[in-house]
Design a protein around this motif. Structure first.
Motif, PDB file in Angstrom:
ATOM      1  N   ALA A   1      42.078  54.460  55.064  1.00  0.00           N
ATOM      2  CA  ALA A   1      41.082  53.675  54.338  1.00  0.00           C
ATOM      3  C   ALA A   1      39.990  53.163  55.279  1.00  0.00           C
ATOM      4  O   ALA A   1      38.798  53.269  54.991  1.00  0.00           O
ATOM      5  CB  ALA A   1      41.763  52.509  53.632  1.00  0.00           C
ATOM      6  N   ASN A   2      40.418  52.625  56.427  1.00  0.00           N
ATOM      7  CA  ASN A   2      39.423  52.107  57.370  1.00  0.00           C
ATOM      8  C   ASN A   2      38.537  53.207  57.925  1.00  0.00           C
ATOM      9  O   ASN A   2      37.345  53.003  58.145  1.00  0.00           O
ATOM     10  CB  ASN A   2      40.106  51.387  58.531  1.00  0.00           C
ATOM     11  N   LEU A   3      39.148  54.361  58.183  1.00  0.00           N
ATOM     12  CA  LEU A   3      38.351  55.462  58.720  1.00  0.00           C
ATOM     13  C   LEU A   3      37.265  55.847  57.730  1.00  0.00           C
ATOM     14  O   LEU A   3      36.113  56.061  58.093  1.00  0.00           O
ATOM     15  CB  LEU A   3      39.244  56.678  59.010  1.00  0.00           C
ATOM     16  N   LYS A   4      37.670  55.920  56.457  1.00  0.00           N
ATOM     17  CA  LYS A   4      36.701  56.323  55.440  1.00  0.00           C
ATOM     18  C   LYS A   4      35.637  55.238  55.271  1.00  0.00           C
ATOM     19  O   LYS A   4      34.464  55.532  55.094  1.00  0.00           O
ATOM     20  CB  LYS A   4      37.412  56.619  54.120  1.00  0.00           C
ATOM     21  N   ARG A   5      36.095  53.985  55.374  1.00  0.00           N
ATOM     22  CA  ARG A   5      35.148  52.886  55.246  1.00  0.00           C
ATOM     23  C   ARG A   5      34.114  52.930  56.366  1.00  0.00           C
ATOM     24  O   ARG A   5      32.963  52.577  56.168  1.00  0.00           O
ATOM     25  CB  ARG A   5      35.902  51.555  55.266  1.00  0.00           C
ATOM     26  N   SER A   6      34.559  53.392  57.530  1.00  0.00           N
ATOM     27  CA  SER A   6      33.645  53.398  58.667  1.00  0.00           C
ATOM     28  C   SER A   6      32.433  54.294  58.422  1.00  0.00           C
ATOM     29  O   SER A   6      31.414  54.155  59.078  1.00  0.00           O
ATOM     30  CB  SER A   6      34.382  53.839  59.935  1.00  0.00           C
TER      31      SER A   6
ATOM     32  N   ASP B   1      27.296  59.209  51.772  1.00  0.00           N
ATOM     33  CA  ASP B   1      27.813  59.904  50.602  1.00  0.00           C
ATOM     34  C   ASP B   1      27.839  61.383  50.907  1.00  0.00           C
ATOM     35  O   ASP B   1      27.107  61.871  51.763  1.00  0.00           O
ATOM     36  CB  ASP B   1      26.898  59.683  49.393  1.00  0.00           C
ATOM     37  N   SER B   2      28.688  62.055  50.163  1.00  0.00           N
ATOM     38  CA  SER B   2      28.725  63.496  50.307  1.00  0.00           C
ATOM     39  C   SER B   2      28.188  64.100  49.011  1.00  0.00           C
ATOM     40  O   SER B   2      28.783  63.943  47.950  1.00  0.00           O
ATOM     41  CB  SER B   2      30.165  63.938  50.569  1.00  0.00           C
ATOM     42  N   LEU B   3      27.040  64.749  49.118  1.00  0.00           N
ATOM     43  CA  LEU B   3      26.398  65.347  47.952  1.00  0.00           C
ATOM     44  C   LEU B   3      26.752  66.828  47.930  1.00  0.00           C
ATOM     45  O   LEU B   3      26.441  67.559  48.871  1.00  0.00           O
ATOM     46  CB  LEU B   3      24.881  65.154  48.053  1.00  0.00           C
ATOM     47  N   GLN B   4      27.449  67.270  46.878  1.00  0.00           N
ATOM     48  CA  GLN B   4      27.935  68.647  46.858  1.00  0.00           C
ATOM     49  C   GLN B   4      27.270  69.445  45.757  1.00  0.00           C
ATOM     50  O   GLN B   4      27.165  68.996  44.622  1.00  0.00           O
ATOM     51  CB  GLN B   4      29.465  68.645  46.690  1.00  0.00           C
TER      52      GLN B   4
ATOM     53  N   PRO C   1      33.521  59.708  50.529  1.00  0.00           N
ATOM     54  CA  PRO C   1      33.841  60.387  51.779  1.00  0.00           C
ATOM     55  C   PRO C   1      35.351  60.625  51.915  1.00  0.00           C
ATOM     56  O   PRO C   1      36.157  59.798  51.468  1.00  0.00           O
ATOM     57  CB  PRO C   1      33.330  59.437  52.858  1.00  0.00           C
ATOM     58  N   THR C   2      35.731  61.752  52.469  1.00  0.00           N
ATOM     59  CA  THR C   2      37.124  62.055  52.754  1.00  0.00           C
ATOM     60  C   THR C   2      37.301  62.026  54.268  1.00  0.00           C
ATOM     61  O   THR C   2      36.329  61.858  55.010  1.00  0.00           O
ATOM     62  CB  THR C   2      37.480  63.464  52.264  1.00  0.00           C
ATOM     63  N   LEU C   3      38.546  62.243  54.700  1.00  0.00           N
ATOM     64  CA  LEU C   3      38.793  62.300  56.139  1.00  0.00           C
ATOM     65  C   LEU C   3      38.018  63.453  56.773  1.00  0.00           C
ATOM     66  O   LEU C   3      37.592  63.387  57.911  1.00  0.00           O
ATOM     67  CB  LEU C   3      40.287  62.459  56.407  1.00  0.00           C
ATOM     68  N   GLU C   4      37.877  64.510  55.980  1.00  0.00           N
ATOM     69  CA  GLU C   4      37.086  65.644  56.445  1.00  0.00           C
ATOM     70  C   GLU C   4      35.667  65.176  56.799  1.00  0.00           C
ATOM     71  O   GLU C   4      35.108  65.544  57.835  1.00  0.00           O
ATOM     72  CB  GLU C   4      37.033  66.694  55.327  1.00  0.00           C
TER      73      GLU C   4
END
Ligand SMILES: Nc1ncnc2c1ncn2[C@@H]1O[C@H](COP(=O)(O)OP(=O)(O)OP(=O)(O)O)[C@@H](O)[C@H]1O
Ligand SMILES: [Mg+2]
Lengths: 284, 365
Positions: free
Chosen positions: B269-274, B279-282, B349-352
């Motif tokens: 969660a923190n990693l994604k928050r960072s 945003d990821s626009l797909q 955002p994902t971990l990716e």
């Protein structure tokens, strides 16, 4: 959280037996070995025996020279004994040497080494199992020569024969462990088997008296323990040698029997340490 | 074909984020890794025949290859720690050092308080590890024979061992196939035997290297559930993976590892928050004009663009600091060059995405 591990000397021995038992179970499940075990003991020496028969001539006139050099006219037993020791060395090289290599390739070597068991215990357990199957192989050889040629290849003083065998076992398995370690390191078992057994085949007088070899080759033969074992067993069976007569042959063999297992242990330990540094163990 | 086109707004070597402090007070540290390094000696391929190689001299000179470059982390009791990274990142090398198969070049680590260099046998007693998955067990033996064999190698007394083996076979749902040769098992079952082997000695710490690799989705899901159950028994688990969903789902904390270094370490969660501001626009676009990738990359709010060229549809993912403003611009731009947008979404955002924003490249290609 309490682990279930309870180390003791007895548990280390149990681990060694478990390794031998596992090898045996796997061995049993590859049935091709049965054919090999029945076929090779007689087939392998046959070429040399038939060559000898041809050279000896129809009346056996040519055997005079052989008998003089070999100390016995019984060329069948003479050749059979040498070849049997050679075959024993050969199956040990393939057996102990390739078992380690196969485990390395299959990925099980590392999963064994993740356990708290001593790493050498695995090799000892494997050698035990190979020894047991080799004794079966020797018994089959003995019976087959009796049935096929009507020749009892082992005869004479049984105690002395057992003494030679007792000295030969540590030599063969010492060489097997050295060989297995080098295979782990160099990963070219086939080339290495050919090299080692070629040496034994040519230099140890497997099918002929050493006296027919050029001088330098006889010198090389002195540094191979199998030379003494083959000579000892022949002297006992074919010439009825006594312990006193055997002593000059058995002393060097005893030295090899003391040194080779130690050398095997050292080679294995060095290989294993090196593998831990270079990571070569898991690769194939 | 996949390409990642990063812009230069972000450094590619972000410093590691350390948040070990949160957990330290609660429970004891079971795995402690300090500045672990592994440098492999590497000799360029020697193509000479064996007989020549056995003689001294003439070998190509040694080179060095840094596989793990100063890794530090600690894992608290009952925690699952995930090492997430692409191929060749150094995950397996790290695990092999912790399980005493490899000697570290420098640095230290302890497992349940035992030093991996000086107390290797004790480390092995306190550790269950699954390194090569289904290749770590004997296919010519039955499941039960495998476990009884390894129990002896773990120095478990015979009576205890028998009981423990039956218990584990039952527990891992293998009891009814226990007396069949492993070669007839499915991959998932083989993997479960490998895990049962690792659990034999009831170790407090478990190391799992890519536990679900090669499994079908259903088996992988089951295995992840099993891993969570094992954690709930109070065991501490270090697992490696290059599936971000897996790391996300299983791990209490994640270390993202790349080129032998941990470049970020925190909860998912923190990693994604960072990177929440991203945003990821797909987009899925037909008749896409490839040269537009360059143009998109240069737009002010775009961090980087990942494009998969497919026939006939291209997929694009843009990391942006402002998807609202970007959306109409992108639609207009793509349309002006003859592209037809087939699908579009703005994703969390994902971990990716975390990995991409840290390294400028994809986790998998
Ligand atoms: N024994 C070795 N000798 C030389 N180089 C090695 C050795 N073992 C691994 N390497 C190299 O070290 C690097 C890290 O490898 P490692 O297996 O740890 O990566 P990984 O993160 O587990 O990757 P993967 O996802 O592919 O399993 C790789 O470039 C690999 O080629
Ligand atoms: Mg790996």
């Amino acid at each position: 959280m309490q682990t279930l591990v309870q180390r003791s000397f007895a548990s280390e021995l149990r681990a060694i037996l478990a390794v031998a038992n596992k090898e045996w179970t796997i061995f049993r499940r590859y049935p091709t070995w049965i054919a090999a075990f029945l076929f090779w003991p007689v087939m392998f020496p046959l070429a040399a025996i038939m060559t000898a028969r041809a050279l000896g001539g129809p009346s056996g006139a040519g055997f005079g020279a052989f008998a003089q050099l070999a100390g016995t006219p019984d060329y069948v037993a003479y050749i059979a004994l040498g070849n049997t020791v050679y075959m024993w060395m050969n199956i040990t090289l393939w057996g102990v040497g390739l078992t380690l290599r196969n485990e390395q390739m299959r990925g099980t070597l590392e999963s064994n080494w993740l356990c708290p068991v001593w790493r050498i215990s695995m090799v000892v357990g494997q050698s035990l199992q190979h020894l047991a199957t080799s004794l079966v192989f020797l018994a089959i050889t003995f019976v087959e020569f009796w049935l096929v040629f009507g020749v009892q290849i082992v005869r004479g003083n049984v105690g002395l024969v057992l003494l030679v065998l007792a000295l030969l076992v540590p030599c063969i398995y010492g060489i097997g462990i050295i060989f297995g370690s080098l295979v782990l390191r160099f990963k070219e078992p086939n080339a290495m088997v050919f090299l080692v057994r070629g040496l034994v085949m040519i230099f140890c007088g497997v099918s002929y008296p050493l006296a027919v070899l050029p001088g330098w080759m006889q010198t090389v033969a002195q540094y191979i323990p199998l030379t003494y074992a083959i000579q000892g067993i022949r002297d006992i069976g074919l010439r009825g040698a006594s312990l006193a007569e055997l002593t000059p042959t058995l002393m060097p063999l005893a030295w090899f029997a003391a040194l080779l297992p130690i050398l095997g242990f050292v080679t294995f330990t060095v290989t294993e340490r090196r593998a831990r540094r270079t990571g070569a163990l898991g690769q194939y | 074909m996949t390409t990642v086109t990063p812009t230069l707004t972000r450094s590619t070597a972000a410093p590691a984020v350390q948040t070990n402090g949160h957990h330290a007070a609660a429970s004891p540290t079971m795995v402690e890794v300090r500045d672990l390094r592994k440098v492999f000696p590497k000799r360029p391929a020697d193509t000479r025949p064996l007989w020549r190689r056995l003689l001294p001299g003439g070998r190509p000179a040694m080179e060095e290859f840094v596989a793990v470059s100063g890794v530090s982390f600690s894992i608290q009791q009952g925690e699952i720690f995930g090492l997430l990274g692409p191929n060749g990142a150094g995950k397996t090398t790290t695990i092999r050092m912790l399980s005493t198969l490899l000697e570290p070049t420098s640095g230290t680590a302890t497992i349940n308080g035992y030093d991996i260099a000086r107390q290797a046998p004790l480390v092995r007693q306190n550790l269950g590890a699954v390194l090569t998955g289904e290749r770590s067990i004997y296919w010519k033996l039955t499941g039960r024979e495998n476990l009884e064999y390894f129990a002896a190698l773990y120095h478990i007394p015979p009576q205890t061992a028998k009981q423990r083996v039956s218990e584990l076979l039952e527990r891992l749902d293998l009891a009814n196939r226990a007396d069949e040769n492993v070669e007839r098992y499915s991959s998932g079952m083989k993997q479960r035997i490998a895990i049962a082997k690792a659990l034999l000695a009831n170790p407090p710490v478990l190391l799992l290297d890519e536990p679900t690799i090669g499994l079908d989705p259903q088996s992988a899901r089951n295995l992840r559930e099993l891993i969570l159950e094992i954690k709930n028994e109070g065991r501490t688990i270090l697992l490696t993976t290059h599936y971000m969903e897996e790391a996300d789902q299983l791990s209490d904390r994640i270390g993202i590892i790349d080129q032998g270094r941990i470049i970020a370490l925190d909860t998912a969660a923190n990693l994604k928050r960072s990177i929440n501001q991203l945003d990821s626009l797909q987009l899925e676009v037909e008749n896409f004009e490839p040269s537009l990738v360059e143009t998109l990359t240069l737009m002010p709010t775009v961090e980087n663009v990942i494009s998969h060229s497919g026939e006939p549809t291209w997929s694009l993912a843009l990391h942006t600091t402002d998807s609202r403003a970007l959306l109409p611009e992108v639609i207009a731009l793509v349309g002006s060059r003859g592209g037809q947008i087939r699908a579009m979404q703005v994703a969390q955002p994902t971990l990716e995405d975390v990995f991409i924003s840290l390294t400028g490249k994809q986790l998998r290609d």
